[in-house]
Design an enzyme around this catalytic site. Structure first.
Site, PDB file in Angstrom:
ATOM      1  N   TYR A 154       0.833  -1.219   0.000  1.00  0.00           N
ATOM      2  CA  TYR A 154       0.000   0.000   0.000  1.00  0.00           C
ATOM      3  C   TYR A 154       0.865   1.267   0.000  1.00  0.00           C
ATOM      4  O   TYR A 154       0.519   2.274  -0.609  1.00  0.00           O
ATOM      5  CB  TYR A 154      -0.968  -0.025   1.181  1.00  0.00           C
ATOM      6  CG  TYR A 154      -2.183   0.847   0.956  1.00  0.00           C
ATOM      7  CD1 TYR A 154      -3.065   0.570  -0.092  1.00  0.00           C
ATOM      8  CD2 TYR A 154      -2.444   1.946   1.759  1.00  0.00           C
ATOM      9  CE1 TYR A 154      -4.180   1.377  -0.315  1.00  0.00           C
ATOM     10  CE2 TYR A 154      -3.549   2.749   1.532  1.00  0.00           C
ATOM     11  CZ  TYR A 154      -4.405   2.455   0.510  1.00  0.00           C
ATOM     12  OH  TYR A 154      -5.500   3.258   0.288  1.00  0.00           O
ATOM     13  N   LYS A 161      -3.303   8.601   2.718  1.00  0.00           N
ATOM     14  CA  LYS A 161      -4.537   8.390   3.503  1.00  0.00           C
ATOM     15  C   LYS A 161      -4.374   8.932   4.926  1.00  0.00           C
ATOM     16  O   LYS A 161      -5.344   9.385   5.536  1.00  0.00           O
ATOM     17  CB  LYS A 161      -4.916   6.906   3.542  1.00  0.00           C
ATOM     18  CG  LYS A 161      -5.372   6.334   2.195  1.00  0.00           C
ATOM     19  CD  LYS A 161      -6.584   7.034   1.631  1.00  0.00           C
ATOM     20  CE  LYS A 161      -7.180   6.311   0.431  1.00  0.00           C
ATOM     21  NZ  LYS A 161      -8.150   7.152  -0.295  1.00  0.00           N
ATOM     22  N   THR A 192     -11.202  -2.771  -7.491  1.00  0.00           N
ATOM     23  CA  THR A 192     -11.679  -1.664  -8.335  1.00  0.00           C
ATOM     24  C   THR A 192     -10.514  -1.246  -9.231  1.00  0.00           C
ATOM     25  O   THR A 192      -9.386  -1.729  -9.053  1.00  0.00           O
ATOM     26  CB  THR A 192     -12.083  -0.441  -7.468  1.00  0.00           C
ATOM     27  OG1 THR A 192     -10.915  -0.021  -6.753  1.00  0.00           O
ATOM     28  CG2 THR A 192     -13.195  -0.767  -6.504  1.00  0.00           C
ATOM     29  N   ALA A 194      -8.851   1.515  -9.155  1.00  0.00           N
ATOM     30  CA  ALA A 194      -7.780   2.127  -8.350  1.00  0.00           C
ATOM     31  C   ALA A 194      -6.891   1.052  -7.726  1.00  0.00           C
ATOM     32  O   ALA A 194      -5.668   1.185  -7.700  1.00  0.00           O
ATOM     33  CB  ALA A 194      -8.380   3.022  -7.264  1.00  0.00           C
TER      34      ALA A 194
HETATM   35  P1  NAD Z   1     -12.046   3.745  -8.641  1.00  0.00           P
HETATM   36  O1  NAD Z   1     -10.882   3.608  -9.553  1.00  0.00           O
HETATM   37  O2  NAD Z   1     -13.327   3.165  -9.064  1.00  0.00           O
HETATM   38  O3  NAD Z   1     -12.254   5.267  -8.220  1.00  0.00           O
HETATM   39  C1  NAD Z   1     -11.202   6.190  -8.120  1.00  0.00           C
HETATM   40  C2  NAD Z   1     -11.731   7.468  -8.713  1.00  0.00           C
HETATM   41  O4  NAD Z   1     -10.784   8.528  -8.545  1.00  0.00           O
HETATM   42  C3  NAD Z   1     -11.986   7.342 -10.230  1.00  0.00           C
HETATM   43  O5  NAD Z   1     -13.328   7.650 -10.517  1.00  0.00           O
HETATM   44  C4  NAD Z   1     -11.064   8.392 -10.823  1.00  0.00           C
HETATM   45  O6  NAD Z   1     -11.605   9.021 -11.973  1.00  0.00           O
HETATM   46  C5  NAD Z   1     -10.965   9.368  -9.653  1.00  0.00           C
HETATM   47  N1  NAD Z   1      -9.856  10.300  -9.838  1.00  0.00           N
HETATM   48  C6  NAD Z   1      -8.514  10.031  -9.882  1.00  0.00           C
HETATM   49  N2  NAD Z   1      -7.842  11.157 -10.166  1.00  0.00           N
HETATM   50  C7  NAD Z   1      -8.764  12.150 -10.293  1.00  0.00           C
HETATM   51  C8  NAD Z   1      -8.702  13.531 -10.599  1.00  0.00           C
HETATM   52  N3  NAD Z   1      -7.542  14.144 -10.856  1.00  0.00           N
HETATM   53  N4  NAD Z   1      -9.857  14.244 -10.639  1.00  0.00           N
HETATM   54  C9  NAD Z   1     -11.049  13.656 -10.396  1.00  0.00           C
HETATM   55  N5  NAD Z   1     -11.178  12.347 -10.121  1.00  0.00           N
HETATM   56  C10 NAD Z   1     -10.048  11.613 -10.073  1.00  0.00           C
HETATM   57  O7  NAD Z   1     -11.544   3.054  -7.268  1.00  0.00           O
HETATM   58  P2  NAD Z   1     -12.185   2.971  -5.810  1.00  0.00           P
HETATM   59  O8  NAD Z   1     -11.459   1.859  -5.161  1.00  0.00           O
HETATM   60  O9  NAD Z   1     -13.659   2.941  -5.880  1.00  0.00           O
HETATM   61  O10 NAD Z   1     -11.667   4.303  -5.130  1.00  0.00           O
HETATM   62  C11 NAD Z   1     -12.515   5.265  -4.508  1.00  0.00           C
HETATM   63  C12 NAD Z   1     -11.910   5.690  -3.181  1.00  0.00           C
HETATM   64  O11 NAD Z   1     -11.987   4.600  -2.254  1.00  0.00           O
HETATM   65  C13 NAD Z   1     -10.435   6.075  -3.238  1.00  0.00           C
HETATM   66  O12 NAD Z   1     -10.200   7.163  -2.375  1.00  0.00           O
HETATM   67  C14 NAD Z   1      -9.754   4.843  -2.704  1.00  0.00           C
HETATM   68  O13 NAD Z   1      -8.465   5.102  -2.183  1.00  0.00           O
HETATM   69  C15 NAD Z   1     -10.743   4.468  -1.623  1.00  0.00           C
HETATM   70  N6  NAD Z   1     -10.619   3.115  -1.080  1.00  0.00           N
HETATM   71  C16 NAD Z   1     -10.607   2.044  -1.907  1.00  0.00           C
HETATM   72  C17 NAD Z   1     -10.494   0.771  -1.381  1.00  0.00           C
HETATM   73  C18 NAD Z   1     -10.470  -0.443  -2.280  1.00  0.00           C
HETATM   74  O14 NAD Z   1     -10.032  -1.513  -1.820  1.00  0.00           O
HETATM   75  N7  NAD Z   1     -10.929  -0.354  -3.521  1.00  0.00           N
HETATM   76  C19 NAD Z   1     -10.404   0.579   0.011  1.00  0.00           C
HETATM   77  C20 NAD Z   1     -10.429   1.695   0.837  1.00  0.00           C
HETATM   78  C21 NAD Z   1     -10.541   2.969   0.293  1.00  0.00           C
END
Ligand code: NAD
Length: 253
Positions: A154, A161, A192, A194
């Protein structure tokens, strides 16, 4: 049936496709009666949103890399739809090189970019969103327990974070007298777009699933349920806080 978000207008930022956590949140908010406005990063993602969203869902472009984009987005929302009651921020980014090694190898540009998009953007979003937000409004973001532990793979995202979670606490204080709350959901690992940017993400997902209390990963709609609660008046006493939605992974790690 009456929903807990009837009459509320909520902006959801960060839907990339139907696997996005933001999509699980958007659906749950709609199911609870909210009018949801989606923001997307670029035109390619807009096409994805058009495929999955109910017809007529408002959508506005917002690349958070520039403050002026964030300011213009919330000005346009005010102009087209009026005041809002909440924002769900589900945005993070770090480049491949930065995610490919340990924190020891992170260079300044990669560090700044990850912090900018993943942590600073919550400040810009909160600043401009709060100007058009009704009293009793709610802002929530998505974080991960790599903020407080050194989770394998990570790395830099954990550092970002940690900053994001500190932002939540200070923003909650700053916006308290406007009657606006700021919180974070610490989600379990879910596959996802990301996550696939993280080196060895398969191991991270597997390890996380094993550590849930029932051996099954949390899903985007379970996270959405908590987002709906945080956007609603039911959570009016909660601010500056973090709620784990990870099926107990943080207990067992
Ligand atoms: P995702 O890829 O579906 O979403 C990430 C989003 O960030 C995308 O829609 C992307 O367009 C947007 N983004 C990136 N750069 C950008 C910019 N410059 N301007 C506008 N938007 C931008 O993935 P996700 O996992 O759904 O991520 C959403 C959130 O959840 C993130 O903050 C991620 O760190 C967090 N998260 C994810 C997990 C996991 O395991 N997937 C766990 C905990 C937290």
């Amino acid at each position: 049936m009456a929903g807990i978000l009837d009459g509320k207008r909520i902006v959801v930022m960060g839907v990339a496709n139907r696997r996005s956590i933001a999509w699980g949140c958007a659906k749950s908010l709609m199911d609870q009666g909210a009018q949801v406005i989606l923001t997307y990063q670029n035109d390619r993602l807009k096409r994805q949103l058009e495929k999955i969203s109910p017809e007529g869902t408002p959508m506005i472009q917002c690349d958070v890399a520039e403050d002026v984009n964030v300011e213009n987005t919330f000005n346009k929302i005010k102009e087209d739809y009026g005041n809002i009651d909440g924002v769900l921020h589900a945005i993070a980014y770090a480049d491949k090189k930065t995610l490919s090694g340990g924190v020891i190898d992170v260079e300044k540009d990669g560090y700044n970019l990850a912090q900018d998009i993943s942590a600073y953007s919550l400040i810009a979003v909160s600043r401009y969103a709060s100007r058009i937000m009704n009293e009793g409004g709610s802002i929530a973001t998505l974080t991960y327990m790599g903020s407080t532990r050194a989770i394998p793979s990570y790395n830099m995202m954990g550092v970002a974070k940690a900053a994001l979670e500190a932002n939540v606490r200070y923003l909650a204080r700053d916006l308290g007298d406007k009657g606006i709350r700021v919180n974070a959901i610490s989600a379990g690992a879910i596959k996802t777009l990301a996550v696939t940017g993280i080196k060895n993400h398969g191991d991270l997902l597997k390890e996380s699933e094993i550590r849930t209390v029932d051996g099954k990963s949390v899903d985007i709609f379970q996270i959405g349920g908590t987002a709906a609660f945080l956007m609603s008046d039911l959570s009016s006493g909660i601010t500056g806080d973090l709620i784990y939605v990870d099926k107990g992974v943080h207990l067992l790690s």
